[in-house]
Design a protein around this motif. Sequence first.
Motif, PDB file in Angstrom:
ATOM      1  N   UNK A 153      -9.854   9.527  -5.878  1.00  0.00           N
ATOM      2  CA  UNK A 153      -9.418  10.509  -4.888  1.00  0.00           C
ATOM      3  C   UNK A 153      -7.906  10.621  -4.722  1.00  0.00           C
ATOM      4  N   UNK A 154      -7.140  10.070  -5.622  1.00  0.00           N
ATOM      5  CA  UNK A 154      -5.696  10.213  -5.528  1.00  0.00           C
ATOM      6  C   UNK A 154      -4.995   8.954  -5.069  1.00  0.00           C
ATOM      7  N   UNK A 155      -3.735   8.814  -5.514  1.00  0.00           N
ATOM      8  CA  UNK A 155      -2.925   7.627  -5.232  1.00  0.00           C
ATOM      9  C   UNK A 155      -3.655   6.357  -5.674  1.00  0.00           C
ATOM     10  N   UNK A 156      -4.047   6.365  -6.936  1.00  0.00           N
ATOM     11  CA  UNK A 156      -4.772   5.237  -7.523  1.00  0.00           C
ATOM     12  C   UNK A 156      -4.034   4.772  -8.774  1.00  0.00           C
ATOM     13  N   UNK A 157      -3.780   3.469  -8.838  1.00  0.00           N
ATOM     14  CA  UNK A 157      -3.195   2.848 -10.027  1.00  0.00           C
ATOM     15  C   UNK A 157      -4.183   1.819 -10.554  1.00  0.00           C
ATOM     16  N   UNK A 158      -4.549   1.959 -11.813  1.00  0.00           N
ATOM     17  CA  UNK A 158      -5.503   1.058 -12.454  1.00  0.00           C
ATOM     18  C   UNK A 158      -4.807   0.378 -13.625  1.00  0.00           C
ATOM     19  N   UNK A 159      -4.863  -0.940 -13.670  1.00  0.00           N
ATOM     20  CA  UNK A 159      -4.211  -1.693 -14.734  1.00  0.00           C
ATOM     21  C   UNK A 159      -5.003  -1.686 -16.028  1.00  0.00           C
TER      22      UNK A 159
ATOM     23  N   UNK B 291       0.807  -1.224   0.000  1.00  0.00           N
ATOM     24  CA  UNK B 291       0.000   0.000   0.000  1.00  0.00           C
ATOM     25  C   UNK B 291       0.842   1.277   0.000  1.00  0.00           C
ATOM     26  N   UNK B 292       1.842   1.419   0.882  1.00  0.00           N
ATOM     27  CA  UNK B 292       2.652   2.649   0.837  1.00  0.00           C
ATOM     28  C   UNK B 292       3.422   2.814  -0.472  1.00  0.00           C
ATOM     29  N   UNK B 293       3.608   1.717  -1.195  1.00  0.00           N
ATOM     30  CA  UNK B 293       4.345   1.782  -2.457  1.00  0.00           C
ATOM     31  C   UNK B 293       3.534   2.444  -3.574  1.00  0.00           C
ATOM     32  N   UNK B 294       2.229   2.529  -3.390  1.00  0.00           N
ATOM     33  CA  UNK B 294       1.396   3.151  -4.426  1.00  0.00           C
ATOM     34  C   UNK B 294       1.787   4.614  -4.608  1.00  0.00           C
ATOM     35  N   UNK B 295       1.801   5.368  -3.516  1.00  0.00           N
ATOM     36  CA  UNK B 295       2.153   6.790  -3.619  1.00  0.00           C
ATOM     37  C   UNK B 295       3.611   6.967  -4.033  1.00  0.00           C
TER      38      UNK B 295
END
Length: 225
Positions: A91-97, A29-33
């Motif tokens: 809302x931010x810090x979102x990665x979608x494949x 989870x912290x790796x997303x940002x």
Amino acid sequence: MKAGDLWNLPEDCTFRQFFNPEAKPWDWLPQISKSLSCFDFPATNFDVPVGLSINGDVFIASNVSLPPYGVIEGPAYIGSGSELRPGVYIRGNVIVGRDCVLGNSSEYKNCLLLDGVQTPHYNYVGDSILGNKAHLGAGAILSNLRLDQGEVVVKTAHGSMRSGLRKLGGLLGDAAEVGCNTVLQPGTILGPRSAVFPGIAFGGYLGAGKLAAAIHEVRVMERPG
């Protein structure tokens, strides 16, 4: 438990280097940002529907289907072939494949969706990771904050572990499914190909290929008057 027990990260994932399969699943989870902060966001060079608000650093692949209205707040990355439906709120810090569906009136925050994820209708996905081809039924909610707002403790096949996180939603393995109107409690882990039946509150750990169901008795009787 390792992240690799839940997810097979696609070989062509832009952010692959940031997500170690040997790490604990919740440590992704912290790796997303972090991964988004290292991404070189290009300038927007496509037509944006009038009712769609885009703010901050946002990458949207050229063949993404955009809705007539909604809100996207960066940083965010939307992969090729994905579909954003009306009223989506990112809302931010979102990665979608690739080839994902982000549904109408659904909300996403600090989450990673791998390829082929389906979240089509009225979902909340916060501080969560959804594996390849994971699916949420209509109205499914991934709760991310305990009622007492304390640290989320996760349950695994080997016992309970402290996550070190105050906010932690669902960690859904590849091809895991959640039925309509089901609520997953904070820190719930679903193994690959597992499924939770509709209309229940479920928390803890569900192993790969397992089903979770609450059996309710339905009684039929005469209606008075």
